[in-house]
Design a protein around this motif. Structure first.
Motif, PDB file in Angstrom:
ATOM      1  N   LEU A   1       0.960  -1.342   0.247  1.00  0.00           N
ATOM      2  CA  LEU A   1       0.030   0.039   0.111  1.00  0.00           C
ATOM      3  C   LEU A   1       0.917   1.155  -0.183  1.00  0.00           C
ATOM      4  N   ALA A   2       2.228   0.987   0.645  1.00  0.00           N
ATOM      5  CA  ALA A   2       2.705   2.677   1.132  1.00  0.00           C
ATOM      6  C   ALA A   2       4.037   2.778  -0.704  1.00  0.00           C
ATOM      7  N   MET A   3       4.182   1.495  -1.785  1.00  0.00           N
ATOM      8  CA  MET A   3       4.248   1.766  -3.010  1.00  0.00           C
ATOM      9  C   MET A   3       2.988   2.152  -3.736  1.00  0.00           C
ATOM     10  N   CYS A   4       1.537   2.187  -3.230  1.00  0.00           N
ATOM     11  CA  CYS A   4       1.018   2.331  -4.342  1.00  0.00           C
ATOM     12  C   CYS A   4       0.021   3.850  -3.554  1.00  0.00           C
ATOM     13  N   VAL A   5       0.692   4.142  -2.908  1.00  0.00           N
ATOM     14  CA  VAL A   5       0.278   5.315  -1.892  1.00  0.00           C
ATOM     15  C   VAL A   5       1.323   6.849  -2.540  1.00  0.00           C
ATOM     16  N   LEU A   6       3.147   6.344  -2.152  1.00  0.00           N
ATOM     17  CA  LEU A   6       4.252   7.190  -2.293  1.00  0.00           C
ATOM     18  C   LEU A   6       4.020   8.509  -4.029  1.00  0.00           C
ATOM     19  N   PRO A   7       3.751   7.311  -4.939  1.00  0.00           N
ATOM     20  CA  PRO A   7       4.081   7.978  -5.878  1.00  0.00           C
ATOM     21  C   PRO A   7       3.150   9.077  -6.106  1.00  0.00           C
TER      22      PRO A   7
END
Length: 143
Positions: free
Chosen positions: A115-121
């Protein structure tokens, strides 16, 4: 006399600079194209890894089809689809660990990082848009 004056007043352009005029934009294009191709290659390898992880789960444990991860290649759609893939892959891995009776402290393995990988961009994109808006406001305030 006029041709001598013209020859003296116009600087001579060396032959090699013509190549630089053509080669500069071409080099930029090639570097950008190579970067895009490298990014797509990395994305394909990443998707292949996700697909393999889902394939190795028994069909009863899967929350999604392994082939559905290839939808991540669709540019705009993938921004939303990433969240579904992360959530369903975490659920599938948790189900598979329970099915195999593997003790695991995290029931949805990889969910937080995914989820962090999805949200950060998205955060980076929004901050860039907000930053551009702040620059525009600053420029308008000065002018």
């Amino acid at each position: 006399m006029a041709s001598l004056y013209l020859a003296m007043s116009c600087p001579q352009v060396p032959e090699g600079t013509r190549l630089l005029e053509i080669g500069g934009p071409l080099l930029v294009f090639l570097v950008i194209s190579a970067g895009i191709l490298a990014g797509v290659a990395i994305l394909i390898l990443y998707i292949r890894t996700l697909r393999r992880a889902l394939e190795r789960c028994c069909p009863a444990s899967r929350a999604m089809s392994p082939d559905a991860v290839w939808l991540l290649l669709i540019p705009i759609f993938s921004v939303v689809w990433r969240f579904f893939v992360v959530l369903r892959l975490a659920t599938s891995l948790g189900n598979e660990f329970r099915h195999r009776k593997v003790p695991n402290a995290d029931p949805e393995l990889g969910k937080t990082v995914g989820l962090a990988m999805c949200v950060l961009p998205l955060v980076i994109l929004l901050s860039a848009v907000a930053g551009a808006g702040a620059v525009q406001t600053l420029v308008r305030g000065v002018l």
